[in-house]
Design a protein around this motif. Sequence first.
Motif, PDB file in Angstrom:
ATOM      1  N   ARG A  25       0.828  -1.197   0.000  1.00 15.91           N
ATOM      2  CA  ARG A  25       0.000   0.000   0.000  1.00 15.91           C
ATOM      3  C   ARG A  25       0.872   1.260   0.000  1.00 15.91           C
ATOM      4  O   ARG A  25       0.624   2.201  -0.750  1.00 15.91           O
ATOM      5  CB  ARG A  25      -0.910  -0.038   1.225  1.00 15.91           C
ATOM      6  N   ALA A  82      -3.959  -4.329  -8.686  1.00 17.20           N
ATOM      7  CA  ALA A  82      -5.209  -4.297  -7.921  1.00 17.20           C
ATOM      8  C   ALA A  82      -5.089  -3.395  -6.701  1.00 17.20           C
ATOM      9  O   ALA A  82      -6.072  -2.761  -6.299  1.00 17.20           O
ATOM     10  CB  ALA A  82      -5.602  -5.708  -7.498  1.00 17.20           C
ATOM     11  N   TYR A  83      -3.894  -3.317  -6.112  1.00 18.25           N
ATOM     12  CA  TYR A  83      -3.717  -2.492  -4.919  1.00 18.25           C
ATOM     13  C   TYR A  83      -3.962  -1.012  -5.206  1.00 18.25           C
ATOM     14  O   TYR A  83      -4.141  -0.222  -4.283  1.00 18.25           O
ATOM     15  CB  TYR A  83      -2.324  -2.679  -4.306  1.00 18.25           C
ATOM     16  N   THR A  85      -6.609   0.115  -6.510  1.00 17.80           N
ATOM     17  CA  THR A  85      -8.033   0.395  -6.297  1.00 17.80           C
ATOM     18  C   THR A  85      -8.643  -0.339  -5.102  1.00 17.80           C
ATOM     19  O   THR A  85      -9.719   0.033  -4.658  1.00 17.80           O
ATOM     20  CB  THR A  85      -8.848   0.037  -7.560  1.00 17.80           C
ATOM     21  N   LEU A  86      -7.991  -1.386  -4.607  1.00 23.49           N
ATOM     22  CA  LEU A  86      -8.526  -2.134  -3.467  1.00 23.49           C
ATOM     23  C   LEU A  86      -8.245  -1.416  -2.157  1.00 23.49           C
ATOM     24  O   LEU A  86      -7.227  -0.748  -2.014  1.00 23.49           O
ATOM     25  CB  LEU A  86      -7.869  -3.512  -3.376  1.00 23.49           C
ATOM     26  N   THR A  87      -9.132  -1.604  -1.186  1.00 27.00           N
ATOM     27  CA  THR A  87      -8.828  -1.136   0.162  1.00 27.00           C
ATOM     28  C   THR A  87      -7.812  -2.093   0.779  1.00 27.00           C
ATOM     29  O   THR A  87      -7.668  -3.234   0.331  1.00 27.00           O
ATOM     30  CB  THR A  87     -10.096  -1.099   1.039  1.00 27.00           C
ATOM     31  N   THR A  90      -9.503  -5.379   2.109  1.00 28.27           N
ATOM     32  CA  THR A  90      -9.895  -6.291   1.043  1.00 28.27           C
ATOM     33  C   THR A  90      -8.672  -6.957   0.442  1.00 28.27           C
ATOM     34  O   THR A  90      -8.661  -8.162   0.179  1.00 28.27           O
ATOM     35  CB  THR A  90     -10.685  -5.541  -0.046  1.00 28.27           C
ATOM     36  N   GLY A  91      -7.613  -6.183   0.234  1.00 28.20           N
ATOM     37  CA  GLY A  91      -6.378  -6.739  -0.310  1.00 28.20           C
ATOM     38  C   GLY A  91      -5.786  -7.800   0.590  1.00 28.20           C
ATOM     39  O   GLY A  91      -5.365  -8.863   0.121  1.00 28.20           O
ATOM     40  N   LEU A  94      -7.949 -10.994   0.433  1.00 32.92           N
ATOM     41  CA  LEU A  94      -7.701 -11.729  -0.803  1.00 32.92           C
ATOM     42  C   LEU A  94      -6.340 -12.406  -0.785  1.00 32.92           C
ATOM     43  O   LEU A  94      -6.183 -13.522  -1.265  1.00 32.92           O
ATOM     44  CB  LEU A  94      -7.816 -10.796  -2.010  1.00 32.92           C
TER      45      LEU A  94
END
Length: 125
Positions: A25, A82-83, A85-87, A90-91, A94
């Motif tokens: 992040r 994906a990181y 747009t993902l919180t 959630t990341g 997953l």
Amino acid sequence: MSLPRLLLLTLLTLTAFAANSVLCRLALFEERMDPALFTLLRLTSGALMLILLCRVRHSSPRQGDWGGALALIAYGAAFSFAYLTLTAGTGALLLFAAVQLSMLAPPLLRGESLPLRQWAGLLLA
């Protein structure tokens, strides 16, 4: 393995997974680093660490698996992009699910049955 050692190693592993999510992040936040470059840096540093660990243990690296390597690259790239747009939560969820699936799917696909202990560990995770 003793229970205290197992608990300590489990705690260290979970901490490393959480730190991985935070570092991803931080690196990708506000486009500080391009996701493709981040993936390259991440996978290269992991490979170098594995080589170092093999040398410390005086063993040679085993023969690689190109299919597994390509899957790791695809996974790393997908997560890096994906990181964006993902919180973080959630990341992390997953990521944990992907690790569990990657460990349990191959034996199940080969037709092996998992011991009750492994099913309990999966449910606990």
